[in-house]
Design a protein around this motif. Sequence first.
Motif, mmCIF file in Angstrom:
data_model
loop_
_atom_site.group_PDB
_atom_site.id
_atom_site.type_symbol
_atom_site.label_atom_id
_atom_site.label_comp_id
_atom_site.label_asym_id
_atom_site.label_seq_id
_atom_site.Cartn_x
_atom_site.Cartn_y
_atom_site.Cartn_z
ATOM 1 N N ALA A 93 0.843 -0.868 0.415
ATOM 2 C CA ALA A 93 -0.035 0.825 0.011
ATOM 3 C C ALA A 93 0.967 1.116 0.197
ATOM 4 O O ALA A 93 1.941 1.142 -0.008
ATOM 5 N N LEU A 94 0.091 2.192 -0.380
ATOM 6 C CA LEU A 94 1.265 3.348 0.027
ATOM 7 C C LEU A 94 1.731 3.827 0.798
ATOM 8 O O LEU A 94 3.393 4.387 0.527
ATOM 9 N N PRO A 95 1.757 3.335 1.580
ATOM 10 C CA PRO A 95 2.563 4.642 3.112
ATOM 11 C C PRO A 95 3.421 3.167 2.901
ATOM 12 O O PRO A 95 4.591 3.838 3.450
ATOM 13 N N GLY A 96 3.181 2.011 2.631
ATOM 14 C CA GLY A 96 4.188 1.130 2.762
ATOM 15 C C GLY A 96 5.938 0.992 1.557
ATOM 16 O O GLY A 96 6.613 1.053 1.841
ATOM 17 N N GLY A 194 -1.957 2.474 -13.262
ATOM 18 C CA GLY A 194 -1.889 3.247 -11.981
ATOM 19 C C GLY A 194 -1.061 2.814 -10.798
ATOM 20 O O GLY A 194 -1.399 3.536 -9.188
ATOM 21 N N TRP A 195 -0.570 2.747 -11.248
ATOM 22 C CA TRP A 195 1.511 1.471 -9.702
ATOM 23 C C TRP A 195 1.811 2.671 -9.667
ATOM 24 O O TRP A 195 2.772 3.108 -11.266
ATOM 25 N N TRP A 196 2.756 2.845 -9.238
ATOM 26 C CA TRP A 196 4.128 3.758 -8.299
ATOM 27 C C TRP A 196 5.364 2.120 -8.694
ATOM 28 O O TRP A 196 4.737 1.541 -7.188
ATOM 29 N N PRO A 197 5.812 1.765 -9.858
ATOM 30 C CA PRO A 197 7.440 1.191 -9.580
ATOM 31 C C PRO A 197 8.174 1.355 -8.172
ATOM 32 O O PRO A 197 8.390 2.847 -9.440
ATOM 33 N N ILE A 198 9.104 0.736 -8.008
ATOM 34 C CA ILE A 198 9.391 1.980 -6.933
ATOM 35 C C ILE A 198 11.194 1.455 -6.946
ATOM 36 O O ILE A 198 12.135 2.553 -7.289
ATOM 37 N N GLY A 199 11.533 0.176 -7.048
ATOM 38 C CA GLY A 199 13.034 -0.385 -6.981
ATOM 39 C C GLY A 199 13.066 -1.705 -6.272
ATOM 40 O O GLY A 199 12.114 -1.875 -5.161
ATOM 41 N N PRO A 200 14.213 -1.653 -6.649
ATOM 42 C CA PRO A 200 15.387 -2.487 -5.388
ATOM 43 C C PRO A 200 14.755 -2.418 -4.159
ATOM 44 O O PRO A 200 16.155 -1.318 -3.796
ATOM 45 N N CYS A 201 15.010 -2.752 -3.569
ATOM 46 C CA CYS A 201 14.987 -2.560 -1.547
ATOM 47 C C CYS A 201 15.173 -3.780 -0.379
ATOM 48 O O CYS A 201 14.247 -4.411 -0.440
ATOM 49 N N ARG A 202 16.572 -3.864 -0.164
ATOM 50 C CA ARG A 202 16.743 -5.409 0.327
ATOM 51 C C ARG A 202 16.115 -6.401 0.296
ATOM 52 O O ARG A 202 15.401 -7.043 0.820
ATOM 53 N N GLY A 203 16.438 -6.426 -0.717
ATOM 54 C CA GLY A 203 15.872 -7.521 -1.639
ATOM 55 C C GLY A 203 14.064 -8.005 -1.845
ATOM 56 O O GLY A 203 14.345 -9.387 -2.127
ATOM 57 N N SER A 208 4.166 -0.079 -5.831
ATOM 58 C CA SER A 208 2.647 0.535 -4.953
ATOM 59 C C SER A 208 1.598 0.499 -4.792
ATOM 60 O O SER A 208 1.810 1.362 -6.711
ATOM 61 N N ALA A 209 0.806 0.898 -5.045
ATOM 62 C CA ALA A 209 -0.638 1.047 -5.790
ATOM 63 C C ALA A 209 -0.429 2.448 -5.154
ATOM 64 O O ALA A 209 -0.365 3.164 -4.075
ATOM 65 N N ALA A 210 -0.844 3.340 -6.196
ATOM 66 C CA ALA A 210 -0.486 4.423 -6.625
ATOM 67 C C ALA A 210 -2.012 5.100 -5.736
ATOM 68 O O ALA A 210 -1.807 6.543 -5.240
#
Lengths: 210, 236
Positions: A93-96, A194-203, A208-210
């Motif tokens: 989710a967005l906060p995550g 409608g998505w927000w791809p963020i990137g590689p984060c700690r494996g 995120s659902a934007a």
Amino acid sequence: MSWKAVDAGGGDLGPARPTAAAALCAAAVVAWPVGVAADDGRRLDLAAVLGAGGRRVQDLLDALSDGDTEVDVESLARLTPAGPVDLPVDVVALPGGVAATADVDPVWLAEVERRRATLRDSVLAAGRTEELEAALHVAMLVATERLDPTDDADVDAHVASGARLWLLAGAVVSALGGADSDPFAAWAWLVVAGWWPIGPCRGRLVVSAA
Amino acid sequence: MTAAPFAGEVADAAAAHAVGPEYVAAVGKVVASHVRNELAGAAAFDEPAIALAPAPKEKWLACRIAMEEYGHHLKFQRLATDLGLEDATAGRPMTVFDYRLTSWVEFVVLKALVDLAEVVLMEELLATSYVPLRDLVVKLLPEEHFHVAFGIAHTRDLLDRPAQRPQVQQAVDDLVRLTVPFFGRSASANNDAFRHWGVKHRTNDEARAEWARRGRAFVEGDLGLSFPDVDPHWNG
């Protein structure tokens, strides 16, 4: 010969300019689809004005405006702008998603920046400065409104919106760069869907659902 | 200019022209200043800040803010076109846009203080006689308030590290000095015309004093730093 940006009904969106691309840059309002009209009656759509790669930009903005594009999130997410990443995809989710930005792999992000700069340089070196400005102007005009946070005080929504605009701008540059395997294409389709791809984060590869 | 101050409301561009060329000139100057300054701000501060951001979250916030400021420029440009202004981008942006941004610290202090100046000027337009300008400002002010709130929050964050206090103080000193002229000269024929036609209601000195009051409350009351003395009376 002069050109004006026009909306689908032929209504003026800006002042006359000597080239079609300059006319698009002078458009001060959001309209989609957007095109240009010459004073001799000729009409061109955005793709035709932009030339090579212009159809990709037009298709993305069509999909963004329609708002009902369905995509395979898992497979597209792995085709990152810095190259394929084989990590488990974690849809949050967005906060995550905003929390995950603190852990984005800096080497990966630097590679995204490097590719984006290289693509931009190649478009400019090809003498297409005016087309690039027109493409970014129209794309950001349309996308800034479409991706407008509902709540003007919601910081998380602004972060997601800004990231998606940043990716779309990269996709526009990449599309005009004309590479066969467009590095930004997969993530651009996630963004317009409608998505927000963020990137590689700690494996994990965070989306995120934007 | 007629002797009695104008007290009416002007619904649209056609009505503005019906009031007369002096009214159009007064509204046009205010609109044109926002056309130039929103663009100059986006180009000089917000776009460079995307590359100065210390982390992805800040980078993407800066990106959103840059796009919003550019959007504001375009929306004011549309008002200018509707009014029939020849070229609203002609003319020099205000001197604060000569500032060369070199760090994230400068950017966040700038958003807290220079964007606050923009907010003070825009808030006054909530009571302007030209209704299209009032309506536009109603739409844009929430975004401008967000930009100031962003600057305030991130400036506070910087001060979690005491070593950054001198850098923040330096940015405050530099930016306050550069923002004082933003409101115009004390003796201003333009401001006289704006107030005569109900486009604005405050003198330049009153607007400058209001900005200084709110800026000082943040810098001294909230951050515990010093806010330079600002004489509301300024003639260059």
